[in-house]
Design a protein around this motif. Structure first.
Motif, PDB file in Angstrom:
ATOM      1  N   THR A   1       1.256   8.595 -14.564  1.00 56.07           N
ATOM      2  CA  THR A   1       0.056   9.321 -14.953  1.00 56.07           C
ATOM      3  C   THR A   1       0.297  10.154 -16.201  1.00 56.07           C
ATOM      4  OG1 THR A   1      -0.744   9.424 -12.676  1.00 56.07           O
ATOM      5  CG2 THR A   1      -1.625  11.036 -14.211  1.00 56.07           C
TER       6      THR A   1
ATOM      7  N   HIS B   1      -9.007   4.630  -8.949  1.00 62.94           N
ATOM      8  CA  HIS B   1      -8.000   4.575  -7.894  1.00 62.94           C
ATOM      9  C   HIS B   1      -7.955   5.865  -7.083  1.00 62.94           C
ATOM     10  CE1 HIS B   1      -6.424   0.935  -9.767  1.00 62.94           C
ATOM     11  NE2 HIS B   1      -6.444   1.573 -10.921  1.00 62.94           N
TER      12      HIS B   1
ATOM     13  N   GLU C   1      -5.089  11.639 -13.912  1.00 63.67           N
ATOM     14  CA  GLU C   1      -5.609  12.225 -12.681  1.00 63.67           C
ATOM     15  C   GLU C   1      -6.776  13.133 -13.041  1.00 63.67           C
ATOM     16  OE1 GLU C   1      -4.138  14.559  -8.629  1.00 63.67           O
ATOM     17  OE2 GLU C   1      -2.792  14.409 -10.369  1.00 63.67           O
TER      18      GLU C   1
ATOM     19  N   ALA D   1      -6.179   8.441  -4.549  1.00 60.52           N
ATOM     20  CA  ALA D   1      -4.779   8.860  -4.674  1.00 60.52           C
ATOM     21  C   ALA D   1      -3.811   8.037  -3.846  1.00 60.52           C
ATOM     22  CB  ALA D   1      -4.653  10.340  -4.293  1.00 60.52           C
ATOM     23  N   ASP D   2      -4.293   7.414  -2.764  1.00 60.99           N
ATOM     24  CA  ASP D   2      -3.394   6.601  -1.947  1.00 60.99           C
ATOM     25  C   ASP D   2      -3.309   5.151  -2.408  1.00 60.99           C
ATOM     26  OD1 ASP D   2      -5.877   5.654  -1.217  1.00 60.99           O
ATOM     27  OD2 ASP D   2      -5.625   5.975   0.938  1.00 60.99           O
ATOM     28  N   GLY D   3      -3.997   4.829  -3.521  1.00 60.47           N
ATOM     29  CA  GLY D   3      -3.937   3.471  -4.041  1.00 60.47           C
ATOM     30  C   GLY D   3      -4.861   2.492  -3.353  1.00 60.47           C
ATOM     31  N   SER D   4      -5.739   2.988  -2.491  1.00 63.39           N
ATOM     32  CA  SER D   4      -6.707   2.113  -1.834  1.00 63.39           C
ATOM     33  C   SER D   4      -7.831   1.783  -2.808  1.00 63.39           C
ATOM     34  CB  SER D   4      -7.266   2.787  -0.582  1.00 63.39           C
ATOM     35  OG  SER D   4      -7.920   3.996  -0.929  1.00 63.39           O
TER      36      SER D   4
ATOM     37  N   GLN E   1       0.821  -1.210   0.000  1.00 58.38           N
ATOM     38  CA  GLN E   1       0.000   0.000   0.000  1.00 58.38           C
ATOM     39  C   GLN E   1       0.859   1.265   0.000  1.00 58.38           C
ATOM     40  OE1 GLN E   1      -3.564   0.164   0.178  1.00 58.38           O
ATOM     41  NE2 GLN E   1      -3.247   2.341  -0.211  1.00 58.38           N
TER      42      GLN E   1
ATOM     43  N   LEU F   1       1.194   5.344  -9.012  1.00 52.08           N
ATOM     44  CA  LEU F   1       0.156   6.028  -9.773  1.00 52.08           C
ATOM     45  C   LEU F   1       0.659   7.358 -10.324  1.00 52.08           C
ATOM     46  CD1 LEU F   1      -2.921   5.380  -7.446  1.00 52.08           C
ATOM     47  CD2 LEU F   1      -2.505   4.341  -9.685  1.00 52.08           C
ATOM     48  N   ARG F   2       1.335   8.139  -9.478  1.00 47.21           N
ATOM     49  CA  ARG F   2       1.800   9.446  -9.934  1.00 47.21           C
ATOM     50  C   ARG F   2       2.908   9.338 -10.981  1.00 47.21           C
ATOM     51  NH1 ARG F   2      -0.534  13.523  -7.862  1.00 47.21           N
ATOM     52  NH2 ARG F   2      -1.653  13.412  -5.876  1.00 47.21           N
TER      53      ARG F   2
ATOM     54  N   ARG G   1       1.925   2.436  -3.581  1.00 44.11           N
ATOM     55  CA  ARG G   1       0.957   2.576  -4.669  1.00 44.11           C
ATOM     56  C   ARG G   1       0.774   4.016  -5.132  1.00 44.11           C
ATOM     57  NH1 ARG G   1      -3.742  -1.765  -2.787  1.00 44.11           N
ATOM     58  NH2 ARG G   1      -2.303  -3.524  -2.480  1.00 44.11           N
ATOM     59  N   ALA G   2       0.751   4.961  -4.197  1.00 36.84           N
ATOM     60  CA  ALA G   2       0.558   6.359  -4.582  1.00 36.84           C
ATOM     61  C   ALA G   2       1.671   6.824  -5.510  1.00 36.84           C
ATOM     62  CB  ALA G   2       0.489   7.248  -3.338  1.00 36.84           C
TER      63      ALA G   2
END
Length: 235
Positions: free
Chosen positions: A98, A208, A116, A210-213, A87, A94-95, A90-91
């Protein structure tokens, strides 16, 4: 056919009509790939073969379909699911990958990307053929507004049976909702969008925070666990 072994991090996991499904994800060099074929059984259940952020090892060959997209690859051996991306990582993932806008995500001949966005509304809308689809209205960094069908398997499970998803997901989409990262994808050409997306249908294929949760119907509870409601999967 020569096989290439890759480790894929799925960021898009969807259900299609019938027994089919689709997966798209990133390799360790940031390339998007789509393994084919994928079945509904491989993306559902308690321990799916393909799951968001779960690294899967694949032996892949060139796409064999006449309408293959640039990312399409043929699966030549049984997929081997492994560990989940932690976890805490993951953020940043994603960034890092993007795209700036939807147009950039689909630049060139690409059919998958990550954007985003500011989510405005999660809602249902009946299509011309009488079917009702879960949709997300959003704007990207260029303030271009889109309203696309959502096929993320988690969203279908948790939101597709809700009378009005706006009422159960104020933390996910709306004026006070934080930004989301959307995996966006194009279907194979069907002629419904000539000139805009090369004759392909654009979809939201992964949602998704932003924290990947995982996206949820409600904010996290006092204990930090996600408050989730059950819903029937929709193919």
């Amino acid at each position: 056919m020569t096989a290439t072994r890759v480790e894929l991090v799925p960021l898009a996991v969807t259900l299609a009509e019938g027994e089919g499904a689709c997966v798209a994800g990133l390799t360790d060099d940031g390339s998007w790939l789509r393994p084919e074929p994928v079945t509904a059984a491989q993306v559902t259940g308690e321990d799916p073969v393909y799951d968001f952020f779960r690294v899967v090892t694949l032996d892949l060959g060139a796409g064999t379909e006449p309408d293959a997209r640039p990312e399409d690859r043929a699966v030549l051996a049984d997929p081997r699911p492994g560990a989940f991306v932690p976890q805490a990582r993951r953020a940043a993932l994603l960034r890092r990958y993007t795209d700036a806008t939807v147009e950039e995500a689909f630049g060139g001949e690409r059919s998958a990307g990550l954007v985003e966005v500011r989510p405005l509304r999660l809602h249902h809308r009946r299509a011309t053929g009488g079917r009702t689809f879960l949709r997300l209205t959003f704007v990207d960094a260029c303030d271009t507004e889109y309203d696309w069908i959502v096929r993320d398997v988690r969203m279908l499970r948790d939101f597709a049976t809700a009378a009005d998803p706006d009422d159960v997901a104020p933390a996910l989409a709306g004026p006070d909702a934080p930004a989301l990262f959307l995996a966006v994808g194009l279907t194979k050409p069907n002629g419904r969008f000539p000139g805009r997306f090369r004759g392909c249908h654009p979809l939201v294929v992964g949602v998704h925070p932003a924290d990947g949760s995982a996206p949820t119907r409600q904010p996290a509870g006092p204990s930090g666990t996600e408050a989730r409601s059950e819903g029937a999967p929709v193919a």
